[in-house]
Design a protein around this motif. Structure first.
Motif, PDB file in Angstrom:
ATOM      1  N   PRO A  65       0.827  -1.207   0.000  1.00  0.00           N
ATOM      2  CA  PRO A  65       0.000   0.000   0.000  1.00  0.00           C
ATOM      3  C   PRO A  65       0.861   1.258   0.000  1.00  0.00           C
ATOM      4  O   PRO A  65       1.962   1.288   0.556  1.00  0.00           O
ATOM      5  CB  PRO A  65      -0.802  -0.114   1.299  1.00  0.00           C
ATOM      6  CG  PRO A  65      -0.787  -1.571   1.624  1.00  0.00           C
ATOM      7  CD  PRO A  65       0.551  -2.070   1.161  1.00  0.00           C
ATOM      8  N   VAL A  66       0.362   2.300  -0.637  1.00  0.00           N
ATOM      9  CA  VAL A  66       1.055   3.577  -0.687  1.00  0.00           C
ATOM     10  C   VAL A  66       0.025   4.671  -0.515  1.00  0.00           C
ATOM     11  O   VAL A  66      -1.151   4.489  -0.838  1.00  0.00           O
ATOM     12  CB  VAL A  66       1.819   3.740  -2.031  1.00  0.00           C
ATOM     13  CG1 VAL A  66       0.862   3.743  -3.201  1.00  0.00           C
ATOM     14  CG2 VAL A  66       2.673   5.000  -2.036  1.00  0.00           C
ATOM     15  N   GLU A  88       4.074  10.753  -2.430  1.00  0.00           N
ATOM     16  CA  GLU A  88       4.178   9.352  -2.011  1.00  0.00           C
ATOM     17  C   GLU A  88       4.183   8.403  -3.205  1.00  0.00           C
ATOM     18  O   GLU A  88       4.883   7.391  -3.202  1.00  0.00           O
ATOM     19  CB  GLU A  88       3.003   9.007  -1.081  1.00  0.00           C
ATOM     20  CG  GLU A  88       3.027   9.745   0.243  1.00  0.00           C
ATOM     21  CD  GLU A  88       1.739   9.596   1.017  1.00  0.00           C
ATOM     22  OE1 GLU A  88       1.788   9.174   2.191  1.00  0.00           O
ATOM     23  OE2 GLU A  88       0.672   9.920   0.456  1.00  0.00           O
ATOM     24  N   VAL A  89       3.403   8.729  -4.219  1.00  0.00           N
ATOM     25  CA  VAL A  89       3.230   7.815  -5.341  1.00  0.00           C
ATOM     26  C   VAL A  89       4.374   7.888  -6.343  1.00  0.00           C
ATOM     27  O   VAL A  89       4.840   6.852  -6.856  1.00  0.00           O
ATOM     28  CB  VAL A  89       1.890   8.092  -6.056  1.00  0.00           C
ATOM     29  CG1 VAL A  89       1.749   7.234  -7.314  1.00  0.00           C
ATOM     30  CG2 VAL A  89       0.723   7.834  -5.107  1.00  0.00           C
ATOM     31  N   LEU A  90       4.853   9.090  -6.654  1.00  0.00           N
ATOM     32  CA  LEU A  90       5.817   9.268  -7.742  1.00  0.00           C
ATOM     33  C   LEU A  90       7.086   8.424  -7.611  1.00  0.00           C
ATOM     34  O   LEU A  90       7.483   7.754  -8.580  1.00  0.00           O
ATOM     35  CB  LEU A  90       6.183  10.747  -7.885  1.00  0.00           C
ATOM     36  CG  LEU A  90       5.425  11.515  -8.964  1.00  0.00           C
ATOM     37  CD1 LEU A  90       5.764  12.998  -8.895  1.00  0.00           C
ATOM     38  CD2 LEU A  90       5.760  10.975 -10.349  1.00  0.00           C
ATOM     39  N   LEU A 104      -3.031   1.330  -4.231  1.00  0.00           N
ATOM     40  CA  LEU A 104      -3.615   2.660  -4.099  1.00  0.00           C
ATOM     41  C   LEU A 104      -5.046   2.567  -3.577  1.00  0.00           C
ATOM     42  O   LEU A 104      -5.824   1.729  -4.019  1.00  0.00           O
ATOM     43  CB  LEU A 104      -3.609   3.368  -5.454  1.00  0.00           C
ATOM     44  CG  LEU A 104      -2.214   3.582  -6.060  1.00  0.00           C
ATOM     45  CD1 LEU A 104      -2.319   4.040  -7.505  1.00  0.00           C
ATOM     46  CD2 LEU A 104      -1.437   4.594  -5.231  1.00  0.00           C
ATOM     47  N   GLY A 105      -5.367   3.435  -2.628  1.00  0.00           N
ATOM     48  CA  GLY A 105      -6.706   3.404  -2.042  1.00  0.00           C
ATOM     49  C   GLY A 105      -6.874   2.322  -1.010  1.00  0.00           C
ATOM     50  O   GLY A 105      -7.991   2.035  -0.593  1.00  0.00           O
ATOM     51  N   MET A 106      -5.784   1.714  -0.582  1.00  0.00           N
ATOM     52  CA  MET A 106      -5.850   0.619   0.394  1.00  0.00           C
ATOM     53  C   MET A 106      -4.731   0.786   1.420  1.00  0.00           C
ATOM     54  O   MET A 106      -4.008  -0.145   1.745  1.00  0.00           O
ATOM     55  CB  MET A 106      -5.733  -0.733  -0.312  1.00  0.00           C
ATOM     56  CG  MET A 106      -4.584  -0.821  -1.285  1.00  0.00           C
ATOM     57  SD  MET A 106      -4.635  -2.247  -2.423  1.00  0.00           S
ATOM     58  CE  MET A 106      -4.866  -3.606  -1.315  1.00  0.00           C
ATOM     59  N   VAL A 107      -4.600   2.009   1.936  1.00  0.00           N
ATOM     60  CA  VAL A 107      -3.457   2.347   2.791  1.00  0.00           C
ATOM     61  C   VAL A 107      -3.445   1.585   4.105  1.00  0.00           C
ATOM     62  O   VAL A 107      -2.409   1.465   4.745  1.00  0.00           O
ATOM     63  CB  VAL A 107      -3.426   3.869   3.074  1.00  0.00           C
ATOM     64  CG1 VAL A 107      -3.126   4.636   1.811  1.00  0.00           C
ATOM     65  CG2 VAL A 107      -4.748   4.334   3.672  1.00  0.00           C
ATOM     66  N   GLY A 112      -3.952   9.006  -6.364  1.00  0.00           N
ATOM     67  CA  GLY A 112      -4.328   7.643  -6.029  1.00  0.00           C
ATOM     68  C   GLY A 112      -5.422   7.050  -6.892  1.00  0.00           C
ATOM     69  O   GLY A 112      -5.857   5.930  -6.641  1.00  0.00           O
ATOM     70  N   TYR A 113      -5.878   7.787  -7.888  1.00  0.00           N
ATOM     71  CA  TYR A 113      -6.901   7.284  -8.809  1.00  0.00           C
ATOM     72  C   TYR A 113      -6.291   7.129 -10.194  1.00  0.00           C
ATOM     73  O   TYR A 113      -5.271   7.722 -10.518  1.00  0.00           O
ATOM     74  CB  TYR A 113      -8.104   8.225  -8.850  1.00  0.00           C
ATOM     75  CG  TYR A 113      -8.977   8.113  -7.626  1.00  0.00           C
ATOM     76  CD1 TYR A 113     -10.137   7.361  -7.638  1.00  0.00           C
ATOM     77  CD2 TYR A 113      -8.627   8.751  -6.438  1.00  0.00           C
ATOM     78  CE1 TYR A 113     -10.939   7.240  -6.509  1.00  0.00           C
ATOM     79  CE2 TYR A 113      -9.415   8.639  -5.306  1.00  0.00           C
ATOM     80  CZ  TYR A 113     -10.568   7.885  -5.349  1.00  0.00           C
ATOM     81  OH  TYR A 113     -11.341   7.761  -4.219  1.00  0.00           O
TER      82      TYR A 113
END
Length: 379
Positions: free
Chosen positions: A5-6, A12-14, A30-33, A90-91
């Motif tokens: 999860p991120v 955070e994502v890049l 993503l969406g499941m932190v 995150g989408y």
């Protein structure tokens, strides 16, 4: 392959996304932190979990190959360059903005904090003076157009992009016309997380994407399809099907048709109420309502009705509605809907709220809006 999860911010994502695109590092969750790391199929780049507008969570498994196929097809259609990230990272739409920019050799410019027309204009200035692109949802575009009427900087920013992709929900015709008149180059996109985002641009599928309509339902095929839903083989088999020749299709759940090579969406097959014994598509009602002055940002939901069984209700934020009485706007909307869809489809009420409940993706939270309206009018 591991899934970790991120968070949902670009910061955070890049870094993790760079590693995934390079073929190293764990897949992005993503969406499941709050979830624990787990295993996913080899080649997975991201698993995007979203509740969607109906509140039912789904974890969509996207391969690196599918994401890159989508990115390449977009570049072939509209060109490539530097991108502004104005959507949540995150989408899928936000993730694709970052991938497109990175693959073109540029770090995406990130619009930090809460979206505003002024922040959009300032962030646009930070993009290199080359081909510029961005993705927006309709409500963002509408806010920019409103601000552009009095703010030259916002107006110039709208004209600065080679293409502005607009998706996530149907773009009202009046908003599209305003954007065109303002000099913005708008591309209306259609797709979902299951197709790595938009895969049909202005009604025409991207390269290698194929459209079919079976029993009124739009189906999509091609290299951008997701692998399925994490941990839900039953749902995967129901939504992703193979035809007699072995071709894999995604059942969109949308009603539509292909007219002279152009896809036209009528709305969700399951977003239907039965009012007085008549089946009514809320999506079609909403499409007509959005063309009524002052109701471009409205949402139409179905609620129980003592007389008709179910009825449609228009919900709009007070700041978006014109300064006229609710009864006048309701009558205008009822007249417009009746003229296009017939008298049974006319909305029963119009409700003004302080603000519409929204999902992090920028789409209206239809289930939350429906519950609030139903509770408001509960006998």
């Amino acid at each position: 392959m591991r899934l970790e999860p991120v968070g949902s911010t670009a910061a955070e994502v890049l870094p993790r996304l760079r590693a995934v695109l390079a073929g190293s590092g764990p897949a992005l969750g993503l969406g499941m932190v709050d979830a624990a790391p787990g295993a996913v199929p080899e080649g997975t780049a991201a698993v995007i979990t979203t509740s969607g507008s109906t509140g039912v969570p789904k974890s969509v498994v996207l391969s690196r190959g599918a994401l890159l196929a989508s990115t390449s097809a977009t570049a072939a259609r509209i060109g490539e360059g530097a991108w502004l990230l104005a959507l949540p990272a995150g989408y899928v739409a936000g993730l694709q903005v970052m991938i497109r920019s990175l693959r073109a050799g540029y770090d995406p410019v990130v619009l930090e904090g809460r979206f505003s027309p002024q922040a959009f204009a300032a962030a646009t200035l930070a993009i290199p003076t080359i081909s510029r692109y961005t993705s927006l949802v309709p409500v963002q575009l509408a806010r920019l157009l409103d601000a552009a009427e009095t703010d030259g900087g916002v107006a110039a920013a709208l004209r600065a992009y080679d293409a502005i992709l607009v998706g996530g929900q149907a773009l009202p015709a009046t908003t599209f016309e305003r954007a065109r008149d303002a000099g913005a180059r708008i591309v209306r996109t259609y797709g979902s997380t299951e197709t790595c985002g938009g895969c049909v641009y202005d009604g025409v599928p991207l390269d290698d994407v194929v459209i079919d309509v079976v029993d009124g339902e739009v189906r999509l095929s091609g290299p951008t399809l997701a692998d399925g839903y994490l941990g839900d083989a039953e749902l995967t088999d129901r939504v992703f099907v193979r035809d007699a020749t072995g071709v894999r299709w995604y059942r969109t759940g949308d009603a539509g048709l292909v007219d002279d090579g152009v896809l036209r969406i009528h709305g969700r097959i399951d977003n239907v109420i039965v009012s007085g014994g008549v089946n009514i598509s809320l999506d079609r009602v909403e499409r007509v309502v959005k063309d009524v002055p002052g109701l471009a940002a409205a949402v139409v939901v179905g609620v129980p009705d003592a007389q008709w069984g179910e009825a449609s209700v228009i919900v709009v934020a007070q700041g978006d509605a014109l300064r006229r009485s609710e009864s006048v706007q309701l009558q205008e909307a009822r007249a417009a809907v009746g003229a296009v869809l017939g008298a049974p489809a006319r909305p029963a009420r119009l409700v003004l709220v302080d603000e519409l409940a929204m999902l992090p993706s920028g789409k209206p939270d239809r289930e939350a809006i429906r519950r609030a309206v139903a509770a408001l009018h509960r006998p």
